[in-house]
Design an enzyme around this catalytic site. Structure first.
Site, PDB file in Angstrom:
ATOM      1  N   TYR A 141       0.820  -1.218   0.000  1.00 34.15           N
ATOM      2  CA  TYR A 141       0.000   0.000   0.000  1.00 34.15           C
ATOM      3  C   TYR A 141       0.849   1.261   0.000  1.00 34.15           C
ATOM      4  O   TYR A 141       0.350   2.363  -0.235  1.00 34.15           O
ATOM      5  CB  TYR A 141      -0.964   0.016   1.201  1.00 34.15           C
ATOM      6  CG  TYR A 141      -2.098  -0.985   1.065  1.00 34.15           C
ATOM      7  CD1 TYR A 141      -2.030  -2.008   0.131  1.00 34.15           C
ATOM      8  CD2 TYR A 141      -3.219  -0.913   1.859  1.00 34.15           C
ATOM      9  CE1 TYR A 141      -3.042  -2.939   0.005  1.00 34.15           C
ATOM     10  CE2 TYR A 141      -4.251  -1.837   1.738  1.00 34.15           C
ATOM     11  CZ  TYR A 141      -4.150  -2.852   0.810  1.00 34.15           C
ATOM     12  OH  TYR A 141      -5.164  -3.769   0.683  1.00 34.15           O
ATOM     13  N   ASP A 247      -5.582  -6.630   5.339  1.00 35.37           N
ATOM     14  CA  ASP A 247      -6.786  -5.960   4.846  1.00 35.37           C
ATOM     15  C   ASP A 247      -7.814  -7.009   4.423  1.00 35.37           C
ATOM     16  O   ASP A 247      -8.990  -6.951   4.800  1.00 35.37           O
ATOM     17  CB  ASP A 247      -6.405  -5.054   3.666  1.00 35.37           C
ATOM     18  CG  ASP A 247      -7.545  -4.163   3.206  1.00 35.37           C
ATOM     19  OD1 ASP A 247      -8.498  -3.964   3.972  1.00 35.37           O
ATOM     20  OD2 ASP A 247      -7.477  -3.668   2.061  1.00 35.37           O
ATOM     21  N   ASP A 251     -11.463  -8.461   6.634  1.00 34.29           N
ATOM     22  CA  ASP A 251     -12.831  -8.442   6.088  1.00 34.29           C
ATOM     23  C   ASP A 251     -13.419  -9.847   6.166  1.00 34.29           C
ATOM     24  O   ASP A 251     -14.586 -10.035   6.528  1.00 34.29           O
ATOM     25  CB  ASP A 251     -12.843  -7.979   4.619  1.00 34.29           C
ATOM     26  CG  ASP A 251     -13.076  -6.474   4.490  1.00 34.29           C
ATOM     27  OD1 ASP A 251     -12.741  -5.735   5.434  1.00 34.29           O
ATOM     28  OD2 ASP A 251     -13.594  -6.034   3.433  1.00 34.29           O
TER      29      ASP A 251
HETATM   30  C1  IPM Z   1      -9.537  -0.711   5.720  1.00 30.17           C
HETATM   31  C2  IPM Z   1     -10.005  -0.119   4.434  1.00 30.17           C
HETATM   32  C3  IPM Z   1      -8.925   0.790   3.897  1.00 30.17           C
HETATM   33  C4  IPM Z   1      -7.663  -0.034   3.733  1.00 30.17           C
HETATM   34  C5  IPM Z   1      -9.269   1.528   2.612  1.00 30.17           C
HETATM   35  C6  IPM Z   1     -10.510   2.366   2.765  1.00 30.17           C
HETATM   36  C7  IPM Z   1      -8.118   2.350   2.098  1.00 30.17           C
HETATM   37  O1  IPM Z   1     -10.305  -1.134   3.534  1.00 30.17           O
HETATM   38  O2  IPM Z   1      -9.308   0.053   6.673  1.00 30.17           O
HETATM   39  O3  IPM Z   1      -9.396  -1.920   5.797  1.00 30.17           O
HETATM   40  O4  IPM Z   1      -7.498  -0.744   2.747  1.00 30.17           O
HETATM   41  O5  IPM Z   1      -6.823   0.012   4.607  1.00 30.17           O
HETATM   42 MG    MG Z   2     -10.216  -3.068   4.338  1.00 27.54          MG
END
Ligand code: IPM
Ligand code: MG
Length: 366
Positions: A141, A247, A251
């Site tokens: 990132y 990330d 999720d």
């Molecule tokens: C998270 C979100 C963020 C990330 C995005 C919105 C940039 O998905 O906090 O997990 O990827 O870090």
């Molecule tokens: Mg995320």
């Protein structure tokens, strides 16, 4: 104690859930004799609209000058054009970098009353209690990136890199967290393919051997870990991993809890203010409807109390209040089973505030 908290409500459901978290913080501050000074600042799409940048300099200054930062969410369809030169997400990534918050703590636990709410079998998720620690200011990132013409049209690239120092500090933090829990750490990488992961793995192994020989430790490959998170989630205690894998896996792990709207996070550095945000995003589909679940944001405020202010009893009273309200059957739509009665964002916040007061009364009566 006097605490200075910067409030970045952001976009979408951000302002709605942040409001409830501020009420909850006010309530614990009253109960435990503290004073909180809240300062609002802009980030994300709203900041792009007003100032042309997702992360105004002033916002960074205000954040750095506070004890902790409470953030709702950033982003939305209005700013989603892939060709746009500024994007709300840059504000979030830029803020994490500016605050040096390299460790993102995402606890996932399942309230027994909600074990049926998610798509997985109840007995599979019943005892889940894990903490995923995602590296937050390095990796792909933040690596070199670019785009250039090639024979087929264009070629785009992003690069992933980690230094020994970056891996050492996140693994140390994760191992210390494991010590205060079930004493088990799983490091997740892709060492069978990536050079970066091989450095990650050998560094993690060395830190654990030399400094944390008493903490149970294992490695997992990210593809297998994604599967095990669903197959046997209760086996995990603390997971540590890089920015991209973290990330994705968080999720995935949020599904275990029954709703993403329940999950908090804390982003911490070596010093300076921590950043606290729910792991759900701006949820543009429900923004403005007053039905967003504020629990992820409120539990993030509890983490703020504990990690940035050292307010342990305060954090516990928020967590106990949330537990009570969930046990009483109060549900926002995302947590509800078909046919269950639901409440909106403000009512959920109000119930949690009441529960904090009630628990306080019963504690002082005891
Ligand atoms: C998270 C979100 C963020 C990330 C995005 C919105 C940039 O998905 O906090 O997990 O990827 O870090
Ligand atoms: Mg995320």
């Amino acid at each position: 104690m006097n605490a200075k908290i910067t409030v970045l409500a952001g976009d979408g459901v951000g302002p709605e859930v942040v409001n409830e978290a501020c009420k909850v913080l006010e309530t614990v501050a009253n109960r435990f004799d503290h004073r909180i000074e809240f300062t609002d600042a802009m980030i994300g799409g709203g900041a792009i609209d007003k100032l042309g940048t997702p992360l105004p300099e002033e916002t960074i200054e205000i954040c750095k000058d506070s004890d902790a930062v409470l953030l709702g969410a950033v982003g939305g369809p209005k700013w989603d054009d892939p060709l746009a030169s500024v994007r709300p997400e840059q504000g979030l990534l830029g803020l994490r970098k500016a605050l040096g918050v390299f460790a993102n703590l995402r606890p996932v636990r399942v309230y027994p009353q909600l074990a049926k709410s998610g798509p997985l079998k109840e007995e599979l998720v019943a005892n889940v209690d894990m903490l995923v620690i995602r590296e937050l200011t390095g990796g792909i990132y933040f690596g070199d990136r670019g785009k250039k013409p090639d024979a087929t049209g264009e070629f785009a690239f992003d690069t992933m890199g980690y230094s020994t120092g970056e891996v050492e500090r996140i693994v140390r933090l994760a191992a210390n967290k494991a010590k205060g829990r079930r004493n088990k750490l799983t490091s997740v990488d892709k060492a069978n393919v990536l050079e970066v992961s091989r450095l990650w793995r050998s560094t993690a192994e060395r830190v654990m051997r030399d400094e944390f020989a008493d903490v149970g430790f294992e490695h997992g490959l990210v593809d297998a870990a994604a599967m095990h998170l669903i197959q046997r989630p209760a086996d995990f205690d603390v997971i540590v991993t890089g920015n991209l894998f973290g990330d994705i896996l968080t999720d995935e792990a949020s599904v275990l809890a029954g709703s993403m709207g329940l999950l908090p996070s804390a982003s911490l550095g070596d010093s300076g203010p921590g950043l606290y945000e729910p792991i759900h995003g701006s949820a543009p589909d429900i923004a403005g409807k007053g039905i967003a679940n504020p629990i992820g944001m409120i539990l993030s405020a509890a983490m703020l109390c504990r990690e940035s202010l050292g307010w342990h009893k305060e954090a516990e009273s928020i967590e106990a209040a949330v537990e009570q309200v969930v046990a009483e059957g109060v549900r926002t739509p995302d947590m509800a089973l078909a046919g269950e009665t639901t409440v909106g964002t403000i009512e959920m916040g109000r119930k949690i505030v009441l529960a904090i007061r009630e628990l306080a009364t019963s504690a002082s009566a005891a």
